[in-house]
Enzyme design. Structure first.
Site, PDB file in Angstrom:
ATOM      1  N   CYS A  40      -0.110 -36.694 -50.670  1.00  0.00           N
ATOM      2  CA  CYS A  40      -0.197 -36.404 -52.270  1.00  0.00           C
ATOM      3  C   CYS A  40      -0.877 -37.960 -52.212  1.00  0.00           C
ATOM      4  CB  CYS A  40       0.234 -36.049 -52.355  1.00  0.00           C
ATOM      5  SG  CYS A  40       1.804 -37.086 -52.711  1.00  0.00           S
ATOM      6  N   LYS A  64      21.111 -23.114 -14.730  1.00  0.00           N
ATOM      7  CA  LYS A  64      21.012 -22.583 -15.826  1.00  0.00           C
ATOM      8  C   LYS A  64      19.595 -21.883 -16.469  1.00  0.00           C
ATOM      9  CE  LYS A  64      20.937 -23.954 -20.600  1.00  0.00           C
ATOM     10  NZ  LYS A  64      19.676 -24.240 -21.085  1.00  0.00           N
ATOM     11  N   CYS A 104       2.406 -41.292 -49.297  1.00  0.00           N
ATOM     12  CA  CYS A 104       2.395 -40.494 -48.851  1.00  0.00           C
ATOM     13  C   CYS A 104       0.888 -39.611 -48.224  1.00  0.00           C
ATOM     14  CB  CYS A 104       2.560 -39.271 -49.705  1.00  0.00           C
ATOM     15  SG  CYS A 104       2.390 -37.669 -48.988  1.00  0.00           S
ATOM     16  N   GLU A 158      27.222 -22.473 -12.627  1.00  0.00           N
ATOM     17  CA  GLU A 158      26.243 -21.673 -12.356  1.00  0.00           C
ATOM     18  C   GLU A 158      25.331 -22.101 -12.969  1.00  0.00           C
ATOM     19  OE1 GLU A 158      28.173 -17.656 -14.134  1.00  0.00           O
ATOM     20  OE2 GLU A 158      26.560 -18.334 -15.382  1.00  0.00           O
ATOM     21  N   LEU A 173      24.851 -21.997 -26.378  1.00  0.00           N
ATOM     22  CA  LEU A 173      25.842 -23.063 -26.019  1.00  0.00           C
ATOM     23  C   LEU A 173      25.919 -23.883 -26.276  1.00  0.00           C
ATOM     24  CD1 LEU A 173      25.044 -21.769 -22.141  1.00  0.00           C
ATOM     25  CD2 LEU A 173      28.114 -20.717 -23.382  1.00  0.00           C
ATOM     26  N   ASP A 216      15.994 -21.260 -17.310  1.00  0.00           N
ATOM     27  CA  ASP A 216      14.614 -21.584 -18.270  1.00  0.00           C
ATOM     28  C   ASP A 216      14.267 -20.396 -18.635  1.00  0.00           C
ATOM     29  OD1 ASP A 216      13.817 -23.990 -19.666  1.00  0.00           O
ATOM     30  OD2 ASP A 216      13.463 -24.648 -18.767  1.00  0.00           O
ATOM     31  N   LYS A 243      22.682 -30.230 -19.313  1.00  0.00           N
ATOM     32  CA  LYS A 243      21.527 -30.773 -18.854  1.00  0.00           C
ATOM     33  C   LYS A 243      21.577 -32.225 -18.391  1.00  0.00           C
ATOM     34  CE  LYS A 243      18.622 -28.471 -21.447  1.00  0.00           C
ATOM     35  NZ  LYS A 243      18.683 -28.096 -22.977  1.00  0.00           N
ATOM     36  N   ARG A 263      18.310 -12.251 -28.411  1.00  0.00           N
ATOM     37  CA  ARG A 263      19.187 -13.186 -28.469  1.00  0.00           C
ATOM     38  C   ARG A 263      18.942 -12.718 -30.179  1.00  0.00           C
ATOM     39  NH1 ARG A 263      21.996 -17.399 -27.001  1.00  0.00           N
ATOM     40  NH2 ARG A 263      20.976 -17.732 -25.414  1.00  0.00           N
ATOM     41  N   LYS A 310      31.638 -22.191 -17.254  1.00  0.00           N
ATOM     42  CA  LYS A 310      32.419 -21.457 -17.687  1.00  0.00           C
ATOM     43  C   LYS A 310      33.868 -21.371 -17.314  1.00  0.00           C
ATOM     44  CE  LYS A 310      28.236 -18.129 -18.597  1.00  0.00           C
ATOM     45  NZ  LYS A 310      27.205 -17.250 -17.709  1.00  0.00           N
ATOM     46  N   CYS A 320       8.857 -38.572 -49.353  1.00  0.00           N
ATOM     47  CA  CYS A 320       7.759 -38.260 -50.833  1.00  0.00           C
ATOM     48  C   CYS A 320       8.630 -37.062 -51.697  1.00  0.00           C
ATOM     49  CB  CYS A 320       6.122 -37.628 -50.387  1.00  0.00           C
ATOM     50  SG  CYS A 320       5.733 -37.106 -51.637  1.00  0.00           S
ATOM     51  N   CYS A 366       2.862 -32.301 -53.779  1.00  0.00           N
ATOM     52  CA  CYS A 366       2.487 -32.655 -52.237  1.00  0.00           C
ATOM     53  C   CYS A 366       2.394 -32.092 -51.860  1.00  0.00           C
ATOM     54  CB  CYS A 366       3.431 -33.386 -52.025  1.00  0.00           C
ATOM     55  SG  CYS A 366       3.258 -33.905 -50.098  1.00  0.00           S
ATOM     56  N   PHE A 425       0.589  -1.205  -0.064  1.00  0.00           N
ATOM     57  CA  PHE A 425      -0.141  -0.343   0.248  1.00  0.00           C
ATOM     58  C   PHE A 425       0.714   1.186  -0.020  1.00  0.00           C
ATOM     59  CE2 PHE A 425      -2.311   3.587   2.641  1.00  0.00           C
ATOM     60  CZ  PHE A 425      -2.877   3.625   1.640  1.00  0.00           C
ATOM     61  N   GLU A 426       1.267   1.087   0.775  1.00  0.00           N
ATOM     62  CA  GLU A 426       2.870   2.149   1.035  1.00  0.00           C
ATOM     63  C   GLU A 426       3.716   2.883  -0.713  1.00  0.00           C
ATOM     64  OE1 GLU A 426       4.708   3.027   5.626  1.00  0.00           O
ATOM     65  OE2 GLU A 426       5.014   1.190   4.551  1.00  0.00           O
ATOM     66  N   TYR A 427       3.549   1.680  -1.427  1.00  0.00           N
ATOM     67  CA  TYR A 427       4.862   1.347  -2.621  1.00  0.00           C
ATOM     68  C   TYR A 427       3.570   2.312  -3.334  1.00  0.00           C
ATOM     69  CZ  TYR A 427       7.180   0.366  -6.349  1.00  0.00           C
ATOM     70  OH  TYR A 427       7.814   0.441  -7.997  1.00  0.00           O
ATOM     71  N   ASP A 428       2.283   1.709  -3.266  1.00  0.00           N
ATOM     72  CA  ASP A 428       1.721   2.557  -4.485  1.00  0.00           C
ATOM     73  C   ASP A 428       1.010   3.794  -4.467  1.00  0.00           C
ATOM     74  OD1 ASP A 428       1.510  -0.882  -5.579  1.00  0.00           O
ATOM     75  OD2 ASP A 428      -0.534  -1.037  -4.266  1.00  0.00           O
ATOM     76  N   TYR A 452      26.327 -12.225 -17.764  1.00  0.00           N
ATOM     77  CA  TYR A 452      27.913 -12.438 -17.872  1.00  0.00           C
ATOM     78  C   TYR A 452      27.942 -10.396 -18.165  1.00  0.00           C
ATOM     79  CZ  TYR A 452      31.216 -13.636 -20.817  1.00  0.00           C
ATOM     80  OH  TYR A 452      32.643 -13.107 -21.620  1.00  0.00           O
ATOM     81  N   GLU A 495      19.004 -13.663 -17.749  1.00  0.00           N
ATOM     82  CA  GLU A 495      18.022 -14.478 -18.640  1.00  0.00           C
ATOM     83  C   GLU A 495      16.346 -14.063 -18.467  1.00  0.00           C
ATOM     84  OE1 GLU A 495      16.786 -18.454 -20.275  1.00  0.00           O
ATOM     85  OE2 GLU A 495      18.634 -16.983 -20.597  1.00  0.00           O
TER      86      GLU A 495
END
Length: 669
Positions: free
Chosen positions: A410, A116, A407, A114, A84, A118, A313, A137, A289, A425, A431, A35-38, A227, A174
């Protein structure tokens, strides 16, 4: 309130909000109530509305975003954003260490481990302590300018703290969604009857590309930075720069470790293989790294990845469900891929309903029957795969899954090349999925980058008889698009404009867009640089093609088969007439020399009459090579004003020649 009083109050409010943002979003230690922040934020926005002259690009009020929609502009990265290399094997991680040690020729590497994250990668550019640009990226060379959206992420500082940060540098990291933010977002969507997001990673990536930054602000994105890049960094070590960046206000992950041995690296990996499930966000592995920038410089890069880093991974998660049926999909190259339809199973943060079966050999190896209970694995692939069958649970009288002989689109008889595991095919010109697939590839972002036309639009154009080859796109008229389903006048105009703009795309991307089998972006670029014109490439012999870097027998043969087809020649001729770039312009060599050939340089500091980027280009134009960091391989450190003391000290210790810009100019004469 006078303008002077307003200015003072606005500064007080901004400083207070910046402090509270840092405490809440970076330190996770709230210092005031919501509340104070707002209340403080409302007061600031009110004053900025009353006194527009006090508005500032780094104001915390920008965190709420804007309803104004804008198209994203593409921006070239100063330093490429490479992906990477991945591994799931500890043996391959050990091999990585051995390669690093061999290339460093006796130097001992220090590794930083470090988590990774997601999410989706971002590049933040800071000048004089202010966030001036945020870029995705993209393709690694250039990405989308998403500054307005990124400014709504409260864990990213708009203005840095302290005074010892570089005047111009980049932070990479990220953008993620925590589990709590993701659940809250999906709960909101469910209450509105909207489709739910599949997982936090996709939701974060999709949110970052929204055109409405106010909506971005509501979704609660977060960001870890991992980085630093720049000419004036305080240290020549990656980890030490990250620790320093914390003092400037960046959110740096606490989950990292400096390792002196591979034993310590594996200890870190094994710990987080289990502990990661207790984290409030998704992580799918560990990044290893090399800590030293000088050693990173020595190790260098492949065409796609740095040699000084690798991502380990974690093993894929598995689920258990029933196979309902199998579909067969035809791709743009004619490859036929079997895809399993499954009873829904929750796996790796998403509900899985389909899984890849790859090819006929995989189906036979699994001895797969319709109705089988199967083991589904979700690893590094977008589409999960079936890795096993519980034969004990197989229902009676079920039929085995049989690969098609013709196929499904087709009706052409399929064939399987001797050196391939897949069936194809052969009807590439008749096709429908192949025709549509080639055009979808042609308009894709990495190729011709024609906006406003997705797969549905291309499919519609094909079914209406308006486009059966990529060249037909350049004959489209506005009045032909307007009658199409869900096609507004503005959308149609944007498509026509984007098709016209695509004529400026480089020759290498045109080559990639042609869809020559096995010719990816990197190979297309090397072919363009080697042959320089489409005519030279068309008439190249097999041996001439093989002389190009990274072009082997398979690629050379594919190129010759492509240009040996009259339909391909006709397509190229039509694209030429449409005005596409079919050659690579010669670089202007006027005034160049080889005076700096064989010498390496690092540029540090600022210069009155030339930017560092222009100075680097000047060095390269005269045969020199620019390095990123001071090392034993360096010949000259070009020192400008406000040069970093760490670079000066290290250059002196290594005996590197320290010269002024005037001395560099003298070397050019």
């Amino acid at each position: 309130m006078t303008i002077l009083e307003a200015r003072q109050r606005v500064e007080q409010l901004r400083n207070a909000l910046d402090k509270h943002n840092y405490s809440y979003y970076v330190l996770a230690e709230p210092s005031i109530s919501d509340f104070e922040y707002d209340s403080l934020m409302r007061e600031l926005m009110s004053l900025e509305g009353q006194f527009p002259e006090l508005q500032d690009a780094s104001s915390p009020s920008l965190r709420v975003g804007s309803d104004i929609s804008s198209e994203f502009v593409q921006v070239n990265h100063r330093y490429p954003m490479l992906s990477l290399g991945n591994t799931y094997s500890e043996e391959e991680l050990f091999d990585f260490d051995q390669r690093v040690r061999k290339l460093l020729a006796g130097e001992e590497p220090q590794y930083i481990c470090e988590l990774k994250f997601d999410g989706t990668a971002i590049n933040l550019i800071y000048k004089d302590g202010l966030l001036v640009q945020a870029v995705t990226r993209g393709d690694g060379v250039k990405g989308d300018d998403v500054t307005a959206n990124v400014k709504t992420i409260r864990s990213i500082p708009l203005k840095l703290t302290g005074s010892d940060f570089p005047s111009d540098f980049e932070m990479r990291g990220e953008i993620i969604l925590t589990h709590a933010a993701f659940q809250k977002m999906n709960d909101t969507r469910a209450s509105k009857g909207e489709a739910l997001f599949a997982n936090p990673r996709n939701a974060a990536a999709g949110t970052l590309k929204l055109q409405n930054s106010a909506e971005v602000a509501r979704r609660g994105l977060d960001c870890f930075l991992y980085y630093t890049l720049g000419e004036e960094l305080p240290y020549e070590l990656h980890y030490e720069n990250l620790i320093k960046a914390k003092t400037w206000g960046f959110k740096i992950s606490e989950f990292s470790r400096k390792c002196h041995t591979m034993q310590q690296v594996f200890e870190f990996i094994h710990h987080w293989d289990k502990a990661r499930f207790d984290l409030p966000f998704d992580t799918d592995g560990v990044v290893v790294k090399v800590n030293s920038y000088a050693q990173q410089e020595t190790l260098g890069f492949t065409a796609k990845t740095p040699r000084w880093a690798i991502a380990y991974k974690y093993k894929a998660e598995q689920g258990y469900t029933r196979l309902v049926s199998v579909d067969f999909q035809v791709g743009r190259t004619g490859a036929v891929t079997p895809v399993a339809n499954l009873e829904p199973v929750y796996l790796g943060g998403t509900t899985v309903k389909r899984a890849s079966l790859h090819n006929q050999d995989q189906i036979q190896l699994l001895d797969l029957h319709t109705g089988d209970m199967v083991i589904v694995e979700k690893g590094g692939e977008i589409i999960p795969k079936i890795v096993g069958v519980d034969i004990a649970q197989r229902p009676l009288h079920t039929a085995p899954v049989v690969f098609l002989s013709h196929c499904p689109e087709c009706g052409s008889e399929l064939f399987r090349p001797e050196d391939e595991a897949r069936h194809f095919c052969p009807n590439d010109q008749g096709c429908p999925p192949q025709i549509v697939g080639r055009m979808v590839h042609f308009i894709s972002r990495d190729a011709m980058n024609i906006d406003g036309m997705g797969e549905e639009t291309i499919d519609l154009l094909y079914r209406q008889g308006l486009a059966t080859t990529p060249a037909d796109l350049y004959d489209l008229q506005l009045q032909q698009l307007l009658p199409l389903d869900r096609m507004a006048a503005k959308s149609a105009s944007n498509i026509i404009a984007s098709i016209e703009a695509s004529k400026e795309v480089s020759f290498s991307r045109v080559l990639f867009a042609l869809g020559i089998r096995y010719v990816g972006k990197t190979t297309a670029k090397k072919l363009a640089e080697h042959f320089r014109t489409i005519e030279a490439l068309e008439t190249a012999t097999f041996d001439e093609l093989k002389a190009v870097d990274e072009v082997g027998e398979r690629i050379a043969g594919s190129i010759q088969r492509f240009f040996g087809d009259n339909r391909a020649i006709n397509l190229v001729e039509r694209l030429k007439k449409a005005g596409l770039n079919m050659f690579l312009p010669q670089k202007n060599s006027e005034g160049l020399s080889e005076n700096l050939k064989g010498y390496t340089f690092v540029i540090s500091g600022t210069f009155a009459d030339i930017s560092r980027e222009d100075l680097k280009e000047l060095i390269e134009q005269h045969g020199g090579k620019n390095l990123a960091a001071v090392s034993g391989n360096l010949n000259y450190l070009v020192a400008g004003d406000k040069i970093g003391p760490a670079k000066l000290k290290k250059a002196s210790e290594l005996g590197v020649n320290i010269i002024t810009i005037d001395e560099l100019y003298s070397m050019l004469k």
